[in-house]
Design an enzyme around this catalytic site. Structure first.
Site, PDB file in Angstrom:
ATOM      1  CD  GLU A   1      -0.912   0.872   3.375  1.00  9.21           C
ATOM      2  OE1 GLU A   1      -1.279   1.913   3.258  1.00  9.21           O
ATOM      3  OE2 GLU A   1      -1.125   0.370   4.588  1.00  9.21           O
TER       4      GLU A   1
ATOM      5  CE  LYS B   1      -4.303   1.872  11.097  1.00 11.21           C
ATOM      6  NZ  LYS B   1      -4.514   2.730   9.790  1.00 11.21           N
TER       7      LYS B   1
END
Ligand code: PSU
Ligand code: MN
Length: 308
Positions: free
Chosen positions: A26, A158
């Site tokens: 990414e 996260k």
């Protein structure tokens, strides 16, 4: 088949035609996730990890309104230095295309472009999920994981997120959450979260077999592989919690939300931990690139054996 908005490098086109192992990477982490110049170093190092492990890296990004897979070093430099890049998730592709913009693709955006190109394995840092600050802020990453058949290697979601809610969403959407050599869902900066994965697998070969079994049943979701941050750089969850809470309170106070929220929280946490979280972030990204390359090689081997 050529698509007017998609441009693959010669190396990647050739690799995909041969069925050679390719790993998508990414680029929001480059454009919005990390400060300069660590972002450029990281982009180069991720590609190197993939190559050293015997696969071909396909960094995905938007340049001048084209969805590109496989960037030259000059293009990586351009992307890492550009200050007006778009954060490109599903809904933003068309904006970038018609306005001819540069952009970093999120997990969701990268998965979409990689899937259009036939890539099966993708490495990132941590996926997006359900935010703590607002239960309506649910990352498009989760939707993409629900409906894109791809192996996604990450270090968990996260830690800034509501992890139990994120795991519930993945369960509802039928996304297997695999722990690589662990029974516990890793929490990005930390190896522990107190939450369980849905399956534990201990080798790249098992992961490749697992994904094939999953997709052979007609299921179209991703297989999310969670790979704990290396021990040397890991920060215990109990140490991270106060920093995350402080950053989160500040975000609410300053009215930061939407696409700006994740970059704000990551940046603030890096300041609050005096760069320790940044070190962990870089280490886990490289660790994931390596594992993704190893998995993609197993996919390749298995495909060749099947073709014979
Ligand atoms: N992991 C990192 N750094 C990042 C991201 C992930 O280590 O910057 C990015 C990913 O691209 C992910 C995005 O898709 O953050 C999630 O953003 P949002 O929460 O706005 O969906
Ligand atoms: Mn969001």
């Amino acid at each position: 088949m050529k698509h007017p908005h998609l441009q693959l490098s010669t190396e990647i086109t050739r690799a995909l035609n041969l069925g050679a192992p390719v790993v998508a990477l990414e680029s929001t982490v480059i454009t919005h996730g990390l400060p300069h110049p660590q972002n450029l170093q990281l982009a180069r190092d991720m590609e190197k990890q993939v190559r050293d492990a015997g696969a071909i890296p396909a960094t995905v990004a938007l340049l001048d309104g084209k969805i590109r897979l496989g960037l030259s070093d000059e293009e990586l430099v351009r992307l890492s230095e550009s200050e007006s890049t778009l954060k490109v998730s599903h809904r933003d592709f068309a904006t970038a295309i018609v306005q001819k913009l540069n952009g970093g693709t999120t997990v969701a955006g990268t998965m979409h472009a990689a899937n259009m190109s036939g890539i099966k394995v993708f490495a990132t840092g941590g996926i997006g999920g359900v935010h703590k600050e607002s239960s309506f802020d649910i990352s498009t990453d989760l939707k993409a994981l629900a409906d894109t058949p791809m192996i996604v290697v990450c270090a968990g979601a996260k830690a800034i997120l509501d992890l139990p809610a994120t795991l519930e969403y993945l369960e509802t959407m039928g996304v297997p959450v695999v722990g690589y050599q662990t029974d516990e869902f890793p929490a990005f900066y930390s190896r522990e979260s107190g939450l369980n994965v849905s399956a534990r697998l201990d080798s790249p070969k098992e992961i490749a077999e697992f994904a094939k079994a999953h997709w052979s049943l007609g299921l179209r979701s991703a297989v999310l592989v969670t790979n704990p941050v290396p021990e040397a750089e890991a920060i215990p969850q109990s140490k991270m919690e106060p920093f995350i809470a402080k950053a989160s309170t500040e975000a609410i106070e300053q009215g930061i939300h939407g696409q700006a929220l994740t970059p704000f929280l990551l940046g603030r946490i890096s300041e609050l931990t005096k760069g320790k979280s940044l070190k962990a972030n870089l280490a886990l990204l490289l660790n994931n690139a390596r594992l993704a390359a190893e998995i993609s090689k197993e996919m390749y081997t298995a495909k060749k054996a099947w073709a014979i």
